[in-house]
Design a protein around this motif. Structure first.
Motif, short mmCIF file in Angstrom:
data_model
loop_
_atom_site.label_atom_id
_atom_site.label_comp_id
_atom_site.label_asym_id
_atom_site.label_seq_id
_atom_site.Cartn_x
_atom_site.Cartn_y
_atom_site.Cartn_z
N ALA A 152 36.79 24.09 56.79
CA ALA A 152 36.81 24.63 55.87
C ALA A 152 36.63 25.41 55.43
CB ALA A 152 35.22 24.32 55.49
N ALA A 153 36.98 26.39 56.27
CA ALA A 153 37.92 28.05 56.44
C ALA A 153 39.36 27.85 56.16
CB ALA A 153 36.46 28.38 57.40
N VAL A 154 39.41 27.04 57.10
CA VAL A 154 40.86 26.24 57.58
C VAL A 154 41.63 26.10 56.34
CG1 VAL A 154 42.83 25.62 59.00
CG2 VAL A 154 40.56 26.44 60.35
N ILE A 155 40.49 25.03 55.90
CA ILE A 155 41.28 24.05 54.30
C ILE A 155 42.14 24.34 53.93
CG2 ILE A 155 41.14 22.84 53.31
CD1 ILE A 155 40.09 20.81 55.19
N TYR A 156 40.54 26.08 53.96
CA TYR A 156 40.42 26.86 52.43
C TYR A 156 41.71 27.81 52.35
CZ TYR A 156 38.98 29.46 48.17
OH TYR A 156 38.85 30.67 47.29
N ALA A 157 42.21 28.57 53.83
CA ALA A 157 43.51 29.09 53.44
C ALA A 157 44.36 28.57 53.46
CB ALA A 157 42.31 29.88 55.48
N ILE A 158 45.02 26.97 53.62
CA ILE A 158 45.83 27.00 53.21
C ILE A 158 46.46 26.62 52.12
CG2 ILE A 158 46.87 24.71 53.40
CD1 ILE A 158 45.73 23.88 56.16
N GLN A 159 45.28 26.26 51.27
CA GLN A 159 45.38 26.55 50.40
C GLN A 159 45.39 28.08 49.06
OE1 GLN A 159 45.48 23.49 48.00
NE2 GLN A 159 45.78 23.02 50.13
N LEU A 160 45.61 28.94 49.53
CA LEU A 160 45.53 30.39 49.08
C LEU A 160 46.91 30.50 49.89
CD1 LEU A 160 42.55 32.28 50.57
CD2 LEU A 160 43.23 31.88 48.29
N SER A 161 47.11 30.00 51.02
CA SER A 161 48.41 30.28 51.60
C SER A 161 49.49 29.62 50.50
CB SER A 161 48.77 29.77 52.60
OG SER A 161 50.25 29.90 52.83
N ARG A 162 49.20 28.20 50.12
CA ARG A 162 50.07 27.98 49.16
C ARG A 162 50.21 28.48 47.44
NH1 ARG A 162 49.62 24.21 45.29
NH2 ARG A 162 51.32 22.84 44.61
N ILE A 163 49.28 28.83 47.37
CA ILE A 163 49.17 29.75 46.41
C ILE A 163 50.13 31.15 46.15
CG2 ILE A 163 47.57 30.67 44.45
CD1 ILE A 163 45.54 28.40 45.01
N SER A 164 49.82 32.07 47.26
CA SER A 164 49.96 32.88 47.00
C SER A 164 51.80 32.97 47.77
CB SER A 164 49.26 34.35 47.99
OG SER A 164 49.47 33.43 49.16
N GLY A 165 52.19 32.13 48.06
CA GLY A 165 53.78 31.93 48.59
C GLY A 165 53.67 33.10 50.21
#
Length: 389
Positions: free
Chosen positions: A371-384
């Motif tokens: 769950a932490a990794v998946i959330y980090a992937i989404q943060l990565s996409r948002i922040s570029g």
């Protein structure tokens, strides 16, 4: 309210739990409860080194974060929302829908009730029934109930869900295993600590109630074992259990590597690693007229018995790193990840006595970390930006 902005349930709480557990053992040795004797200085050194490497592991992600402007920018940006996340991520949130979680809670309680019916009695009142209580039905019901009810309380705080929580708690407490009861109670408490504005007095009262329930449940369960005789009062029994478990670890220290990975293999399957600890370390017989005895060996014991000192420090370092990553994610995301962090932290605190020998806890660790990794992937996409390069 947190005590002067101090987070009571950061990963470092494990250090406090270890210190308290060693102190309880010391009381047992000082009082010579059932002829317990002090463990060796080598054992205390192992405990110190294991705890030290846990602290290093828990501090390492924070140190890396403080030295990385990229990470600061990454985690300092906007949160993940339904509007800025990817479609596949939003589909995963169906699993967190209130109706899905409620159905999961009800199904798990039904399965546990069916389990109790098929056992044919109340396990907490009979050592023989207790030994048979951890069935395949339980192995399905418990891993469903705990995350479902904890996430439900975190995200959808309806008052009647607390009644559902109490019903589920009672159903699983009847199994007779104190660790299960405490895991459900403490996980819910930590979740509410983070998701509700609890006053200091309420926090203290809750901790006291949980401690009393734990002491009572443990005392009833021990006294119901027909083939054992006890003359200790409930408080003495708590100290004795700590002292005895430390004594087991002391023996393990002097026979490091004896099981060669068998405990870890059993923990990941449907074996009984704590029974094996009793057989290997204490020479308990296999089979016989009474059920085999489950022996706890502290959070450090199984790794040492399997592979030795270096395995223990590696294990503690990894636990520290993973807990810190999940903790940092919960601080950013809240909600379901907060509930998962509460579950993982709770079981890790319980491991201080029992040891990491539960396949279901590895499952919770896996879910929380993913769950932490998946959330980090989404943060990565948002922040570029990305933290994976």
């Amino acid at each position: 309210m947190k005590f002067k902005s101090v987070d009571l349930f950061s990963p470092y709480i494990l250090v406090v739990i270890i210190a308290l557990y060693v102190s309880l053992a010391a009381i047992a040795y000082q009082e010579h409860l059932r002829n317990l004797q002090w463990v060796s200085s080598t054992t205390f050194l192992y405990i110190f080194m294991g705890t030290l490497f846990f602290i290093i592991g828990a501090f390492a992600p924070k140190l890396i974060y403080n030295r990385s402007e990229k990470l600061k920018s990454f985690f300092g940006g906007p949160n993940v929302t339904e509007k800025n996340s990817q479609p596949w991520y939003n589909k995963l949130h169906i699993l967190l829908d209130e109706r899905v979680l409620l159905a999961a809670v009800c199904i798990s309680i039904f399965l546990q009730a069916l389990n109790l019916y098929l056992i044919g009695g109340i396990p907490i009142l009979s050592g023989y029934l207790k030994f048979k209580a951890t069935t395949d039905l339980w192995r399905i019901a418990y891993p469903i109930f705990l995350p479902a009810i904890t996430i439900l309380l975190a995200k959808y705080p309806r008052k009647w869900y607390y009644l559902l929580f109490i019903i589920g708690l009672g159903a699983f407490a009847i199994n007779g295993y104190r660790t299960t009861t405490m895991a459900i109670l403490i996980s819910a408490f930590i979740t509410l600590y983070y998701t509700r504005k609890m006053k200091t007095v309420h926090v203290l009262i809750s901790i006291l109630i949980i401690a009393l329930i734990g002491i009572t449940a443990g005392y009833i369960a021990v006294m119901s074992i027909q083939w054992q005789e006890w003359s200790l009062n409930p408080l003495q029994l708590v100290a004795y259990r700590a002292g005895f478990t430390m004594m087991v670890f002391d023996k393990i220290v002097h026979m490091a590597g004896a099981t060669g990975g068998d405990l870890f293999h059993q923990a990941l399957t449907t074996g009984h690693p704590r029974v094996t600890v009793g057989q290997v370390v204490l020479g308990y017989p296999v089979g016989g007229s009474t059920p085999t005895t489950s022996i706890t060996s502290t959070i450090f014991g199984p790794a040492v018995l399997d592979f030795g000192f270096y395995a223990m420090v590696i294990q503690m370092f990894i636990i520290g790193v993973v807990l810190r990553i999940i903790y940092a994610t919960h601080q950013k995301a809240n909600g379901a990840i907060t509930a998962l962090y509460a579950i993982v932290l709770t079981h890790t605190m319980i491991w201080v006595e029992t040891g990491p020998t539960d396949s279901v806890v590895y499952l919770f660790y896996f879910l929380a970390f993913i769950a932490a990794v998946i959330y980090a992937i989404q943060l990565s996409r948002i922040s570029g930006k990305t933290v994976f390069t």
